[in-house]
Scaffold this motif. Structure first.
Motif, PDB file in Angstrom:
ATOM      1  N   ARG A   1     -11.808  57.405   0.354  1.00 47.34           N
ATOM      2  CA  ARG A   1     -10.665  56.556   0.746  1.00 47.34           C
ATOM      3  C   ARG A   1     -10.852  55.128   0.241  1.00 47.34           C
ATOM      4  O   ARG A   1      -9.907  54.509  -0.253  1.00 47.34           O
ATOM      5  CB  ARG A   1     -10.496  56.560   2.264  1.00 47.34           C
ATOM      6  CG  ARG A   1      -9.737  57.747   2.788  1.00 47.34           C
ATOM      7  CD  ARG A   1      -9.266  57.542   4.217  1.00 47.34           C
ATOM      8  NE  ARG A   1     -10.321  57.123   5.120  1.00 47.34           N
ATOM      9  CZ  ARG A   1     -11.069  57.941   5.859  1.00 47.34           C
ATOM     10  NH1 ARG A   1     -10.857  59.228   5.808  1.00 47.34           N
ATOM     11  NH2 ARG A   1     -11.997  57.472   6.652  1.00 47.34           N
TER      12      ARG A   1
ATOM     13  N   GLU B   1     -15.613  61.656   2.523  1.00 44.92           N
ATOM     14  CA  GLU B   1     -14.200  61.296   2.732  1.00 44.92           C
ATOM     15  C   GLU B   1     -13.990  59.799   2.919  1.00 44.92           C
ATOM     16  O   GLU B   1     -13.077  59.213   2.331  1.00 44.92           O
ATOM     17  CB  GLU B   1     -13.636  62.059   3.928  1.00 44.92           C
ATOM     18  CG  GLU B   1     -12.144  61.869   4.092  1.00 44.92           C
ATOM     19  CD  GLU B   1     -11.585  62.688   5.241  1.00 44.92           C
ATOM     20  OE1 GLU B   1     -10.594  62.235   5.827  1.00 44.92           O
ATOM     21  OE2 GLU B   1     -12.121  63.761   5.531  1.00 44.92           O
ATOM     22  N   ASN B   2     -14.842  59.142   3.710  1.00 43.59           N
ATOM     23  CA  ASN B   2     -14.650  57.707   3.948  1.00 43.59           C
ATOM     24  C   ASN B   2     -14.886  56.910   2.661  1.00 43.59           C
ATOM     25  O   ASN B   2     -14.195  55.933   2.391  1.00 43.59           O
ATOM     26  CB  ASN B   2     -15.544  57.201   5.084  1.00 43.59           C
ATOM     27  CG  ASN B   2     -17.023  57.351   4.789  1.00 43.59           C
ATOM     28  OD1 ASN B   2     -17.439  58.259   4.075  1.00 43.59           O
ATOM     29  ND2 ASN B   2     -17.820  56.478   5.358  1.00 43.59           N
TER      30      ASN B   2
ATOM     31  N   GLU C   1     -10.128  54.929  -3.411  1.00 43.44           N
ATOM     32  CA  GLU C   1      -8.688  54.896  -3.674  1.00 43.44           C
ATOM     33  C   GLU C   1      -8.141  53.487  -3.490  1.00 43.44           C
ATOM     34  O   GLU C   1      -7.300  53.028  -4.264  1.00 43.44           O
ATOM     35  CB  GLU C   1      -7.962  55.889  -2.768  1.00 43.44           C
ATOM     36  CG  GLU C   1      -8.206  57.335  -3.159  1.00 43.44           C
ATOM     37  CD  GLU C   1      -7.674  58.330  -2.143  1.00 43.44           C
ATOM     38  OE1 GLU C   1      -6.969  57.929  -1.192  1.00 43.44           O
ATOM     39  OE2 GLU C   1      -7.977  59.514  -2.305  1.00 43.44           O
TER      40      GLU C   1
END
Length: 140
Positions: A92, A88-89, A95
């Motif tokens: 992000r 997840e990190n 993105e």
């Protein structure tokens, strides 16, 4: 390492590998006769929880003996797979990097528009973080 991604049938703890193809939206490879025939031969559907897709750099982690099929992915499809498979990190940050790229793509046009609208070069440099001499060079 191979250049192809792999569709793999997994079970048990190996189910944490890769990404379910259904989670990636439409993938051109899933409509090919080869993939359809392979799925039929395995007795599974494209939405089977045991079906996973692994990017080329992760194919070494496929358990020995697991049913697998190499599949070519387009650049955008491979990017979606890698993004989905990332922690997840990292996802992000990816993105943010994509957002930066989209801003950087129109960088010069934006600077030209700002200068043409009358924003002083020193203010453009201040707001964008660009070097003042680079901004002045664009103004010429």
């Amino acid at each position: 390492m191979t250049d192809d991604a792999y569709l793999v049938l997994l079970d048990g703890p190996a189910l944490t590998l890769g990404t379910p193809p259904a989670a990636l939206g439409d993938l051109a490879c899933m409509q090919t006769p080869a993939v359809r025939a392979w799925l039929d031969a395995q007795g599974v559907t494209a939405s089977s929880p045991a079906l996973r897709l692994l990017p080329p750099e992760e194919t070494d982690s496929i358990p020995e003996g697991a049913e697998r099929l190499p599949v070519p992915l387009g650049e955008e499809e491979l990017s979606r797979l890698r993004h989905r498979a990332a922690p997840e990190n990292v996802a992000r940050l990816e993105e943010e990097l994509l957002a930066y790229r989209s801003c950087a793509d129109g960088r010069e046009a934006l600077l030209v528009r700002a200068l043409a609208a009358g924003v002083p070069a020193h203010r453009v440099a201040e707001l964008t973080g660009e070097d003042l001499t680079a901004v002045k060079a664009i103004a010429r």
